[in-house]
Design a protein around this motif. Structure first.
Motif, mmCIF file in Angstrom:
data_model
loop_
_atom_site.group_PDB
_atom_site.id
_atom_site.type_symbol
_atom_site.label_atom_id
_atom_site.label_comp_id
_atom_site.label_asym_id
_atom_site.label_seq_id
_atom_site.Cartn_x
_atom_site.Cartn_y
_atom_site.Cartn_z
ATOM 1 N N GLU A 100 0.837 -1.198 0.000
ATOM 2 C CA GLU A 100 0.000 0.000 0.000
ATOM 3 C C GLU A 100 0.872 1.249 0.000
ATOM 4 O OE1 GLU A 100 -4.291 -0.793 2.098
ATOM 5 O OE2 GLU A 100 -2.627 -0.195 3.383
ATOM 6 N N SER A 102 0.835 5.693 0.594
ATOM 7 C CA SER A 102 0.126 6.880 1.077
ATOM 8 C C SER A 102 -0.024 7.918 -0.027
ATOM 9 C CB SER A 102 0.869 7.499 2.266
ATOM 10 O OG SER A 102 2.182 7.907 1.894
ATOM 11 N N ARG A 129 -6.740 1.540 -5.909
ATOM 12 C CA ARG A 129 -6.416 0.179 -5.497
ATOM 13 C C ARG A 129 -5.095 0.150 -4.720
ATOM 14 N NH1 ARG A 129 -6.211 -1.803 -10.390
ATOM 15 N NH2 ARG A 129 -8.478 -1.963 -10.487
ATOM 16 N N HIS A 130 -4.150 0.994 -5.100
ATOM 17 C CA HIS A 130 -2.838 1.013 -4.446
ATOM 18 C C HIS A 130 -2.814 1.866 -3.182
ATOM 19 C CE1 HIS A 130 -1.315 -0.528 -8.371
ATOM 20 N NE2 HIS A 130 -0.373 -1.045 -7.635
ATOM 21 N N ALA A 132 -3.549 3.488 0.458
ATOM 22 C CA ALA A 132 -4.074 3.217 1.788
ATOM 23 C C ALA A 132 -5.213 4.185 2.068
ATOM 24 C CB ALA A 132 -2.965 3.389 2.833
#
Length: 243
Positions: A100, A102, A129-130, A132
């Motif tokens: 994940e 930020s 999707r990636h 957080a």
């Protein structure tokens, strides 16, 4: 998706885009991106030769990337710190990187390299999707310059000097744009034409909503100048809701 940055384009990319590598261009972008990444990881869509990724990583932000061009990634790998970055070769509309982040970001008009609306929508979904929860997706892209297009014409000259002519060819009905570059290299005239899909800020906001993200900021540039009707580009920040 076709790789338009192979071969001679990749070899000359840093040189031909030298103005974009200047400290006064790079540092404000890295300042904004580092602040948004915080203590988390950053993922660059269209990482290229590392113009932004390498100085961002030098700030202590763990950076990964996705890029379609093996030649551009190979150039990145040859630079100091480039071999340490986790880079996946593929389309940033759907390629995956483990973990994940930020922050996911996409700069220098690269969203336009996805030449259909469906691919651009998929790009937003891939960013979400990636990310957080509470993470941010950032795009830097020009505002479509249709006011420069004379009625009845399809082309606008955007660069003209002794060694380089640039002409943008518009297909207004389909939001298509082909940037034609005619350059004198080693005494020879060379042509390179790259297709884009131009996209409006409001359309990008809708793509973000479809991906479950909301607009948080929109500036004219990386120095956070206000975005106005006269702005020629924008830096937009969307957030994946926390919790």
């Amino acid at each position: 998706m076709t790789d338009h940055f192979a071969g001679d384009v990749a070899r000359r990319y840093d040189e031909s885009s030298a103005a974009m590598f200047a400290a006064e261009v790079v540092e404000p972008a890295v300042d904004v991106l580092a602040s948004l990444a915080g203590d988390g990881r950053a993922l660059e869509f269209g990482i290229g030769t590392g113009r932004i990724a390498l100085p961002l990583a030098a700030r202590g932000v763990p950076v990964a990337g996705i890029d379609l061009s093996e030649a551009m990634v190979a150039d990145l790998r040859r630079k100091e710190g480039g071999a340490a970055l986790d880079v996946v070769v593929g389309s940033f509309a759907d390629a995956q990187v483990d973990g994940e982040f930020s922050l996911v970001y996409l700069v220098f008009n690269t969203i336009g390299n996805l030449t259909s609306q469906s691919e651009q929508v998929a790009c937003f979904a891939n960013a979400a999707r990636h990310l957080a929860r509470g993470g941010h997706f950032v795009i830097e892209v020009g505002v479509p310059d249709l006011r420069s297009l004379p009625v009845g014409q399809t082309g606008v000259v955007f660069a003209m000097d002794e060694d380089h002519w640039g002409i943008d060819e518009y297909d207004v009905a389909n939001q298509g744009l082909i940037s034609h570059h005619f350059e004198r290299v080693d005494g020879e005239l060379r042509r390179n034409s790259i297709p884009f899909r131009y996209v409006w800020p409001a359309e990008l906001d809708l793509m973000a909503r479809l991906a479950g993200m909301e607009l948080r900021r929109r500036w004219e540039d990386w120095t956070r100048s206000p975005f106005t009707s006269e702005s020629r580009q924008h830096v937009s920040v969307w957030r994946k809701p926390p919790g």
